[in-house]
Design a protein around this motif. Structure first.
Motif, PDB file in Angstrom:
ATOM      1  N   ASP A  25       0.820  -1.420  -0.044  1.00 10.32           N
ATOM      2  CA  ASP A  25       0.045   0.024  -0.119  1.00 10.32           C
ATOM      3  C   ASP A  25       0.906   1.216   0.010  1.00 10.32           C
ATOM      4  N   PHE A  26       1.018   1.829  -1.001  1.00 10.45           N
ATOM      5  CA  PHE A  26       1.810   2.874  -1.263  1.00 10.45           C
ATOM      6  C   PHE A  26       1.529   4.131  -0.244  1.00 10.45           C
ATOM      7  N   GLY A  27       0.157   4.086   0.151  1.00 11.81           N
ATOM      8  CA  GLY A  27      -0.342   5.300   0.721  1.00 11.81           C
ATOM      9  C   GLY A  27       0.196   5.342   2.201  1.00 11.81           C
ATOM     10  N   SER A  28       0.567   4.097   2.746  1.00 15.99           N
ATOM     11  CA  SER A  28       1.427   4.208   3.842  1.00 15.99           C
ATOM     12  C   SER A  28       2.714   5.056   3.759  1.00 15.99           C
ATOM     13  N   ARG A  29       3.308   5.248   2.505  1.00 17.33           N
ATOM     14  CA  ARG A  29       4.420   5.955   2.487  1.00 17.33           C
ATOM     15  C   ARG A  29       4.091   7.438   1.841  1.00 17.33           C
ATOM     16  N   GLN A  30       2.891   7.681   2.018  1.00 23.76           N
ATOM     17  CA  GLN A  30       2.427   9.108   1.368  1.00 23.76           C
ATOM     18  C   GLN A  30       2.873   9.037  -0.398  1.00 23.76           C
ATOM     19  N   GLN A  31       2.496   8.128  -0.894  1.00 23.66           N
ATOM     20  CA  GLN A  31       2.782   7.958  -2.363  1.00 23.66           C
ATOM     21  C   GLN A  31       1.507   7.577  -2.857  1.00 23.66           C
ATOM     22  N   GLY A  32       1.311   7.903  -4.262  1.00 26.12           N
ATOM     23  CA  GLY A  32       0.198   7.522  -5.073  1.00 26.12           C
ATOM     24  C   GLY A  32       0.575   7.568  -6.459  1.00 26.12           C
ATOM     25  N   MET A  33      -0.508   7.401  -7.211  1.00 27.54           N
ATOM     26  CA  MET A  33      -0.257   6.764  -8.762  1.00 27.54           C
ATOM     27  C   MET A  33       0.651   5.775  -9.191  1.00 27.54           C
ATOM     28  N   PRO A  34       0.782   4.627  -8.813  1.00 23.75           N
ATOM     29  CA  PRO A  34       1.862   3.888  -9.253  1.00 23.75           C
ATOM     30  C   PRO A  34       1.632   3.373 -10.654  1.00 23.75           C
ATOM     31  N   LEU A  35       2.689   3.463 -11.463  1.00 22.11           N
ATOM     32  CA  LEU A  35       2.751   3.439 -12.745  1.00 22.11           C
ATOM     33  C   LEU A  35       3.325   2.194 -13.524  1.00 22.11           C
ATOM     34  N   GLU A  36       4.710   2.288 -13.083  1.00 24.64           N
ATOM     35  CA  GLU A  36       5.418   1.002 -14.099  1.00 24.64           C
ATOM     36  C   GLU A  36       6.043   0.142 -13.042  1.00 24.64           C
ATOM     37  N   MET A  37       6.093  -1.130 -13.651  1.00 23.73           N
ATOM     38  CA  MET A  37       6.722  -2.229 -12.664  1.00 23.73           C
ATOM     39  C   MET A  37       8.136  -2.665 -13.839  1.00 23.73           C
ATOM     40  N   LEU A  38       9.369  -2.814 -13.295  1.00 22.57           N
ATOM     41  CA  LEU A  38      10.399  -3.102 -14.045  1.00 22.57           C
ATOM     42  C   LEU A  38      10.973  -4.406 -13.309  1.00 22.57           C
ATOM     43  N   TYR A  39      11.554  -5.434 -13.954  1.00 22.78           N
ATOM     44  CA  TYR A  39      12.129  -6.369 -13.234  1.00 22.78           C
ATOM     45  C   TYR A  39      13.625  -6.456 -13.926  1.00 22.78           C
ATOM     46  N   ASN A  40      14.378  -6.986 -12.897  1.00 20.21           N
ATOM     47  CA  ASN A  40      16.090  -6.913 -13.472  1.00 20.21           C
ATOM     48  C   ASN A  40      16.038  -8.305 -14.114  1.00 20.21           C
ATOM     49  N   ALA A  41      17.165  -8.723 -14.586  1.00 15.84           N
ATOM     50  CA  ALA A  41      17.338  -9.947 -15.661  1.00 15.84           C
ATOM     51  C   ALA A  41      17.109 -11.183 -14.977  1.00 15.84           C
ATOM     52  N   LYS A  42      17.577 -11.280 -13.809  1.00 13.52           N
ATOM     53  CA  LYS A  42      17.372 -12.477 -13.016  1.00 13.52           C
ATOM     54  C   LYS A  42      15.929 -12.573 -12.521  1.00 13.52           C
ATOM     55  N   GLY A  43      14.998 -11.650 -12.427  1.00 12.22           N
ATOM     56  CA  GLY A  43      13.941 -11.542 -11.904  1.00 12.22           C
ATOM     57  C   GLY A  43      13.689 -11.458 -10.358  1.00 12.22           C
ATOM     58  N   ASP A  44      14.939 -11.393  -9.464  1.00 11.30           N
ATOM     59  CA  ASP A  44      14.527 -11.317  -8.203  1.00 11.30           C
ATOM     60  C   ASP A  44      14.542  -9.768  -7.662  1.00 11.30           C
ATOM     61  N   ARG A  45      14.489  -8.773  -8.370  1.00 11.35           N
ATOM     62  CA  ARG A  45      14.503  -7.236  -7.976  1.00 11.35           C
ATOM     63  C   ARG A  45      13.326  -6.893  -8.926  1.00 11.35           C
ATOM     64  N   LEU A  46      12.336  -6.146  -8.146  1.00  8.00           N
ATOM     65  CA  LEU A  46      11.200  -5.491  -8.754  1.00  8.00           C
ATOM     66  C   LEU A  46      11.451  -3.890  -8.542  1.00  8.00           C
ATOM     67  N   PHE A  47      11.174  -2.958  -9.644  1.00  5.37           N
ATOM     68  CA  PHE A  47      11.051  -1.559  -9.206  1.00  5.37           C
ATOM     69  C   PHE A  47       9.722  -1.079  -9.817  1.00  5.37           C
ATOM     70  N   VAL A  48       9.100  -0.272  -8.722  1.00  5.16           N
ATOM     71  CA  VAL A  48       7.786   0.444  -9.090  1.00  5.16           C
ATOM     72  C   VAL A  48       7.917   1.738  -8.895  1.00  5.16           C
ATOM     73  N   THR A  49       7.566   2.588  -9.933  1.00  2.00           N
ATOM     74  CA  THR A  49       7.644   3.955  -9.818  1.00  2.00           C
ATOM     75  C   THR A  49       6.133   4.472  -9.175  1.00  2.00           C
ATOM     76  N   THR A  50       6.009   5.443  -8.765  1.00  2.33           N
ATOM     77  CA  THR A  50       4.828   6.089  -8.299  1.00  2.33           C
ATOM     78  C   THR A  50       5.108   7.731  -8.492  1.00  2.33           C
ATOM     79  N   ALA A  51       4.024   8.158  -9.115  1.00  2.00           N
ATOM     80  CA  ALA A  51       4.303   9.538  -9.857  1.00  2.00           C
ATOM     81  C   ALA A  51       3.869  10.719  -9.101  1.00  2.00           C
ATOM     82  N   LYS A  52       3.069  10.443  -7.839  1.00  2.00           N
ATOM     83  CA  LYS A  52       3.030  11.495  -6.972  1.00  2.00           C
ATOM     84  C   LYS A  52       3.214  11.243  -5.691  1.00  2.00           C
TER      85      LYS A  52
END
Length: 202
Positions: A25-52
């Motif tokens: 829940d991004f709201g617990s960190r005062q974030q909103g509008m999650p947009l994109e998910m990106l994985y590394n080549a191995k697939g053991d790391r996930l990156f999620v951007t939030t626009a606001k």
């Protein structure tokens, strides 16, 4: 997206159905509008951007059914598309989501994932009133395409020689695509129809 949460779709082959447990829940960190998910080549790391207001959230994805939140790194308003350098040390984040207030910073944030810190922001387009719309990497090309050393405030090298070539490609493509899109959006509607067959005057 609008709810500001992250969910996982888990397939059950026995019942042939999906379940959807909430992962974060991004709201617990005062974030909103999650947009994109990106994985590394191995697939053991996930990156999620939030626009606001503009962050990158990092997860341990060793268990894809339950990614574990690790940390948040600040980007800028409108943090949207992202791309990893080939060695996966650097993450480039394009900060612009449409033209919504507070989510259209226009910069590109460069993050050193090994040091877990922001190296800086590229404001080439922002300074001209443009917003980058996408960012991607191209394969290494023959020739002498190399980035100049990027120097931090203390005079030290921010990017190594080994990654400078990939960095040059990533940033060149990001600026090129953003510039093309900005030129297109600034063109009159009649001219747009010649630039892109799908563009039609309303």
């Amino acid at each position: 997206m609008l709810e500001g949460t992250l969910w996982a779709g888990v397939w059950d082959p026995a019942s042939r159905t999906f379940s959807f447990p909430q992962v974060d829940d991004f709201g617990s960190r005062q974030q909103g509008m999650p947009l994109e998910m990106l994985y590394n080549a191995k697939g053991d790391r996930l990156f999620v951007t939030t626009a606001k207001p503009g962050f990158v959230n990092l997860y341990d994805n060793s268990d894809p059914q339950q990614p574990k939140f690790l940390k948040t790194i600040a980007a800028a308003g409108g943090a949207h598309h992202s791309v990893l350098s080939p060695d996966e040390r650097y993450l480039f984040v394009q900060n612009s989501f449409l033209n919504l207030d507070g989510m259209n910073d226009g910069s590109i944030t460069v993050i050193d994932l090994k040091a877990d810190k922001v190296l800086g922001n590229i404001d080439t387009l922002k300074a001209q009133g443009f917003n980058p719309n996408c960012i991607m990497l191209l394969p290494n090309q023959p020739g002498d395409l190399r980035a100049s050393r990027i120097i931090d405030g203390a005079g030290g090298d921010v990017l190594s020689r080994e990654s400078s070539r990939s960095t040059a490609v990533a940033l060149s493509v990001a600026l090129l695509f953003a510039h093309i899109r900005c030129d297109f959006m600034r063109a009159p509607l009649r001219r747009r129809s010649r630039l892109c067959p799908s563009a039609r005057a309303g």
